[in-house]
Design a protein around this motif. Sequence first.
Motif, PDB file in Angstrom:
ATOM      1  N   LEU A 818      16.177  61.505   9.713  1.00  0.00           N
ATOM      2  CA  LEU A 818      15.523  60.325  10.265  1.00  0.00           C
ATOM      3  C   LEU A 818      16.321  59.905  11.488  1.00  0.00           C
ATOM      4  CD1 LEU A 818      15.202  58.339   6.945  1.00  0.00           C
ATOM      5  CD2 LEU A 818      13.347  59.490   8.119  1.00  0.00           C
ATOM      6  N   VAL A 819      15.802  58.970  12.228  1.00  0.00           N
ATOM      7  CA  VAL A 819      16.584  58.399  13.317  1.00  0.00           C
ATOM      8  C   VAL A 819      16.746  56.912  13.071  1.00  0.00           C
ATOM      9  CG1 VAL A 819      16.072  60.117  15.056  1.00  0.00           C
ATOM     10  CG2 VAL A 819      14.487  58.255  14.679  1.00  0.00           C
ATOM     11  N   GLU A 820      17.688  56.323  13.777  1.00  0.00           N
ATOM     12  CA  GLU A 820      18.061  54.927  13.504  1.00  0.00           C
ATOM     13  C   GLU A 820      16.879  53.962  13.534  1.00  0.00           C
ATOM     14  OE1 GLU A 820      21.729  54.267  16.267  1.00  0.00           O
ATOM     15  OE2 GLU A 820      20.548  56.026  16.767  1.00  0.00           O
ATOM     16  N   ARG A 821      15.946  54.240  14.446  1.00  0.00           N
ATOM     17  CA  ARG A 821      14.886  53.265  14.668  1.00  0.00           C
ATOM     18  C   ARG A 821      13.673  53.476  13.765  1.00  0.00           C
ATOM     19  NH1 ARG A 821      16.397  48.925  16.721  1.00  0.00           N
ATOM     20  NH2 ARG A 821      14.394  48.512  17.700  1.00  0.00           N
ATOM     21  N   THR A 822      13.719  54.457  12.885  1.00  0.00           N
ATOM     22  CA  THR A 822      12.620  54.635  11.942  1.00  0.00           C
ATOM     23  C   THR A 822      12.481  53.367  11.106  1.00  0.00           C
ATOM     24  OG1 THR A 822      13.270  56.947  11.811  1.00  0.00           O
ATOM     25  CG2 THR A 822      11.670  56.194  10.217  1.00  0.00           C
ATOM     26  N   SER A 823      11.276  52.877  10.966  1.00  0.00           N
ATOM     27  CA  SER A 823      11.094  51.636  10.221  1.00  0.00           C
ATOM     28  C   SER A 823      11.165  51.897   8.725  1.00  0.00           C
ATOM     29  CB  SER A 823       9.766  51.002  10.575  1.00  0.00           C
ATOM     30  OG  SER A 823       8.714  51.752  10.034  1.00  0.00           O
TER      31      SER A 823
END
Lengths: 919, 919
Positions: A818-823
């Motif tokens: 995932l990436v940091e900004r995934t909700s």
Amino acid sequence: MAEDGDQRALQYEQTLMYGRYTQDLGVYAKEEAARLRESGQRRAVSERSWTFDRLEYEKGRCAKCRRSGYPYVLEVPARDFISVCTVRCQKFLISRVGEDWIFLILLGLLMALVSWAVDFCIVICLQAQKWMYGGLDSNVFLQYLAWVTYPVVLITFSAGFTQVLAPQAVGSGIPEMKTILRGVVLKEYLTFKTFVAKVVGLTCALGSGMPLGKEGPFVHIASLCAALLSKFMSMFGGIYENESRNIEMLAAACAVGVGCCFAAPIGGVLFSIEVTSTFFAVRNYWRGFFAATFSAFIFRVLAVWNRDEETITALFKTRFRLDFPFDLQELPAFAVIGIASGFGGALFVYLNRLIVQFIRKQKAINRFLMKKRLLYPALVTLFISTLTFPPGFGQFMAGKLTQKESLVTLLDNRTWAKQGIAEEFDHIGNSQAWKHPQVNVFVTLVLFIVMKFWMSALATTIPVPCGAFMPVFVIGAAFGRLVGESMAAWFPDGINTDGTIYPIVPGGYAVVGAAALSGAVTHTVSTAVIVFELTGQISHILPVMIAVILANAVAQSLQPSLYDSIIRIKKLPYLPELGWGHHEKYNIRVEDIMVRDVRYITLNCCYRDLHNVLLSGNLKTLALVESAESMILLGSIERAQLQSLLSQQLGRTRRLEYIRERTAAEKKRMSVVSNADSEDGSRRAIQEVRFQISTEESSFSPARPVSQKPLKPALKRPPMVERATELPSSQHDHSGIALKNLFCASPDVEGLETNNNVESPVSPEYRRPSKRVRISVLDDGDVEDDMTLREIAEWEEKQLDEQVNFNNCKIDPAPFQLVERTSLHKTHTIFSLLGLDHAYVTSIGRLIGVVSLKELRKAIEGSVTVKGVKVRPPLASFRDSGTSSSESEATELHKLWDRHKSMSLPREHTPSESDELSQ
Amino acid sequence: MAEDGDQRALQYEQTLMYGRYTQDLGVYAKEEAARLRESGQRRAVSERSWTFDRLEYEKGRCAKCRRSGYPYVLEVPARDFISVCTVRCQKFLISRVGEDWIFLILLGLLMALVSWAVDFCIVICLQAQKWMYGGLDSNVFLQYLAWVTYPVVLITFSAGFTQVLAPQAVGSGIPEMKTILRGVVLKEYLTFKTFVAKVVGLTCALGSGMPLGKEGPFVHIASLCAALLSKFMSMFGGIYENESRNIEMLAAACAVGVGCCFAAPIGGVLFSIEVTSTFFAVRNYWRGFFAATFSAFIFRVLAVWNRDEETITALFKTRFRLDFPFDLQELPAFAVIGIASGFGGALFVYLNRLIVQFIRKQKAINRFLMKKRLLYPALVTLFISTLTFPPGFGQFMAGKLTQKESLVTLLDNRTWAKQGIAEEFDHIGNSQAWKHPQVNVFVTLVLFIVMKFWMSALATTIPVPCGAFMPVFVIGAAFGRLVGESMAAWFPDGINTDGTIYPIVPGGYAVVGAAALSGAVTHTVSTAVIVFELTGQISHILPVMIAVILANAVAQSLQPSLYDSIIRIKKLPYLPELGWGHHEKYNIRVEDIMVRDVRYITLNCCYRDLHNVLLSGNLKTLALVESAESMILLGSIERAQLQSLLSQQLGRTRRLEYIRERTAAEKKRMSVVSNADSEDGSRRAIQEVRFQISTEESSFSPARPVSQKPLKPALKRPPMVERATELPSSQHDHSGIALKNLFCASPDVEGLETNNNVESPVSPEYRRPSKRVRISVLDDGDVEDDMTLREIAEWEEKQLDEQVNFNNCKIDPAPFQLVERTSLHKTHTIFSLLGLDHAYVTSIGRLIGVVSLKELRKAIEGSVTVKGVKVRPPLASFRDSGTSSSESEATELHKLWDRHKSMSLPREHTPSESDELSQ
């Protein structure tokens, strides 16, 4: 020469089957091929034809199979030709057996038979009780004894039998199936023992007349059937080995379970989807429908053949009028039923949980009950059956009716109380039970509802195979009937304003109530469909739908569903559902919830680092990064793999080898010139990784044929950790100091084991390391282990400083990222879609954090408990997906690793080279 | 000072809303805060209260909101207090409006009204035709004229109106919705214009009496309603901006569309799931049920209020007997209906496609029809209505009945032909149409089936809004009736062996036939449920289920579903479904199908490489790797982003800046000492990336407030490529030579644009680069562009040699990755689950290949055409998932990039530092 090529291809394919370690296997394959060629033409042919058969089997076409077989057949004698043909035809037949629809038909048939047989036995049991009770009507005390003893004996037997044979069979089974379909392996949960225990236990439990249901257990029984059938059929075909296929079949089995229990194929499919899945593959839809329809059909046909029914009809057929089923003005009453059922359903779940928690908390009771395990079931049964004793309190709550009888009477289309007084009871047998000379029918109904409510909540805590759907359904029907009768008393001539009089049908209210309450308890909408299929009438569709939706809305905002409640009580892994329209979920990001302190290992770490990492945490998988500076995520490794690596490094085998080498070197030094390579011999072997592998491979060639048997069905995977912990015990006591240290610190392994990475099942080749160790322990018995503890410690210290060789280690090369900004919303979706346990958070390839189910659960529930709304936790059904392959990806890693280790190595395979080889 | 902190927090949050570029934004925020502070206390307070309101809105709790608001309110005057309160209450109300259930109720209500209104208009239209036809019964020719002209005019109007207003409204709409739910943006497909065109066009088309259906268009209309309602409600609330929420709502809308069309909530939900989804989120289940139930309820209530019905009942209510609906021995007949329907359904799909392809292929016809677009509808209508003219051929095929009337008569529970001759026709009005004085009722039925079959297949090719479900349903009913009447003629006294006579009910056969044929054409099982809800009787559940499953099995093995067929005809992107139990799919691996020659760009490439890569291929996204040697995959960049990067580098703005700098430098050199930094000025700016950004940001501070307005609903996302291709036109003609070269070679952009990476919607901040360019073009108008073409070419050559600055470029940092050994089955599952367009194949972080939809499709269909089985291509419904975030991940990349560019840079942020800042 062409034959030579064939041989090589054959060997290569065999190798492919078990994954490939390095390109050097090709060399090994050639050697093996040469060996085989020498061992005789005959054997080679038969072996080749076997391969062809297998290939043909995969194609599954007889005509083609013959044609393509010819050129080879010409070479071999006639006898072989015939045998080859026979084998081929056999294979063809078997390949047909492997098709899905045959499996589904068999499953449906089996389950219909089981369902019918169970029902038959239950009816006999209940009749026997009635007969006993009826025969002793001269003496009330004897009657009471008969009434009470019978269920107590049955329930106690059921509890005891289940306890002895398979404790996994206790309870509903739906929560466990939900967990299994999410991808979690529950030990011993799908075995034949459990099947027997569940069927026998369920029959006895229901035969006792307690307020218990057969729906939940039937979902479990159907899954057991599917698993066993799968295992049985894997003897014939090849596809039964496939993991994802098994999950698909289990999903279909759940539908069959509900379908054949209620003869409700559509409702069964929908209910099983709602109850067990979070994301459902429409692709699997037809499987459920097909099997459930067939099963329901056979189930009802059996009833016709048994002369119970004239033709195939609904299980609880109603006969409401079609022309004017209900008035528009009755809708508020239906809505009231829905809302009240919602509260009732939540209360039921709460009550059920409360009872369990109460018994658990009271240490004294708990300890006593644990000792006398059969006392609790017996006591509860005694208590409940005493209360339902018809001449006693039972007369005020229609106690003498069985569950089925009460449901039939409740759905009756006559009005019981037109003016508040019962009128037409005379000519109906069972409905009379509701009529008490002194007491109003309303009082009877209210008493029935109240008593049955807590009785059902209590009875479902008994440790026997039992469900709660049917009791709740009956209570709901009674509640609906109560409202209906009240309406009928209120509007004796119906509500309609226009001339024609359409009296109110209380039976319709009962139908609505049943659907609403069972929907509220299970948090499903499909109870509406089940109700239509059970009653054979769909005329009340709108009231039922309205009531069910309202009941769901209320119940879901108050309590988790009964199954989720049980999941929590049993502490099974779960993922809570996001609330209805809680839009703040869209604003929480992964970076807010992720754990930044990730445990990782680097590609060039030494065994000591491994040891430390394993000691310090208890994560099930560890991230593998390129280096501590770059932090580029390369993959993830299971803890067990690392433990096995470490045990290999420090294991007795290597030590014995070391001893042997040392003695050999000493001997050499004694006899000839001393070239003193004994000390760093092992080190050199490690540095020249490429060659080390091939030596290992060839040194254990006798162990090879073992792995040629077909892959076992992976349904019941043995947990990895367990295997790893086996290792130290198989070695001698004083073998590994650091190792023992490690295994003492290993996390507690419970009965269940999450598949951290969905697509990384333990494929057989990875079991070999441990096998190899044990085999070699036996083989190397000739060398004397004469090292002292101090020497061992020293040797181990030296071993720990070596760089880790990841060659024999299974690495998941593409763990989910995932990436940091995934909700949070998206993270939840992905977790439940792919059935993940954890995901790494990366930023342009760099590992920066990890999110596991725990964090996700915390994030969701934290916000949920603040709002006090919706704690429904469905788990992902879908295990058949993920990010990585099921086989070894070692080659590339090793290349990378080799590159790191010895940058000077001139042989650098380009990716295309290696890939072409593998085709 | 506390206020100061507040201010900064406010600013920071605003920044967060639009993603963050670098940490330097914090500095910018502070500056902005200081500026704002100076601009007056009053404004700051109102701004702050606005922020609080927004926060409170997110919490959605009135009591809390007031309490937390107090300390701030005390500071401001009373007038402000009131206004703040008003605003707050308003916000609270609006926040309620934002809840899902209100949206769903509104949607249901709206659709029920639309459905009812459309039905009402259709009935009026049909009555008008009947009235005209009836009034002119003196003259057959006039009658014929009236009979024929009326539909021709209506259809022509419908076609013309749709053509003029919104050509997207043509056809069913289900294929397009399927594509949209897979995550593909279809341009202009969900606009108000399309809504009007669809509703008006559909009403006219159905009013003409042609064999057309309203189901498919209603799915589209409901989706249009949902999209428009979403847009409308986003004026109030915040959550309507969310992409995944919109997809969820569209899925619910599809259910509503079917539900309110047939008053079949359950069937509607199931049908819409089967037809539009591949993986369905059970989480969204209730939405569909809720909205569809409400819609169906209102739809039927409207009928009651309109005095059409006495109470809420089924649309086509049947009155079959309940006691003995069918005999067990009739089941073979039902199975025959199922199998024959399967073949019929496949034939229908084939015929429909054949007609379209025939007209397309015949160039002459095609060209002529393209010119006279309204001729084809008119001709087809004329042809069909001529054949149904009741005094003409129509008398042999019940031509005077409307679709609804024929369905009602077909489902009638009386037997038409007991001894092969019609008996009881006298007292029923419409059924008489089936009886012809000379011709047997069987002949009428056969003629009806045959004629309607090709008529429906032909009529659905007319370019008006129309579906095919209802015509097929009617044909199926007629076929069932035919079998039923034959059975009734064969067994006049029923089949039952026991005493009681249960005559055969041909109406039941009609129900079975209708479900089976419509199920075969659409490849759905849920037509069974629709049939029960339509007829209000579920007694034939087993025959219906058996027939539907058999029909599906046959039809799915012969042809794709009608909707998939249309998807292929229209060349919409799709993913074929894996066959039923084709186990060889488990054996094909990604390495067998992947493309090994991946186009990639490296982190340290120069603009020339970018240029070459863009010129050489036309992939929509390109892989970004660390370096050509390591091949470690860092992310993927959209082509449009790269094009924009290139156009910025070579754009007029930069050139003008260069000219300005040059002139400035020249002036400087003229006046003072020449420090000759003009030439490498631009180069230095690029090397000091960190500062370059902040300058850019601050230099365009006036453009900032633009981005403060709430995000627009992302439902209709403008395709990226289009925006990128806009750029060159906004610049002057002679601006970029290499650039023009590039854009001429850019791939053809059609109306549709796949969202390659599901989670990478074009968030507003990424639109800014292009805006910025255009703004600066206007600003820099004062500098004279005096460069010659040769100079420009030289300058461009120089620019192309510079290293690419990826700072302003949106990079998807976690594109989906597979590994070589991933099976085709799993790949398919992942692609359809996540709605992917392509996935990279990696091996321990190294990029080795790419698999796109195309390869996957080829792999699946290649093997499928060989086997000749199952070409069903459902597309993933689920777009709300993927692998990456929707916002910028630039920071990390830039760090990495900076590290690569200038390894000596001492300021190296650890990940934890930067992450802590962002919280």
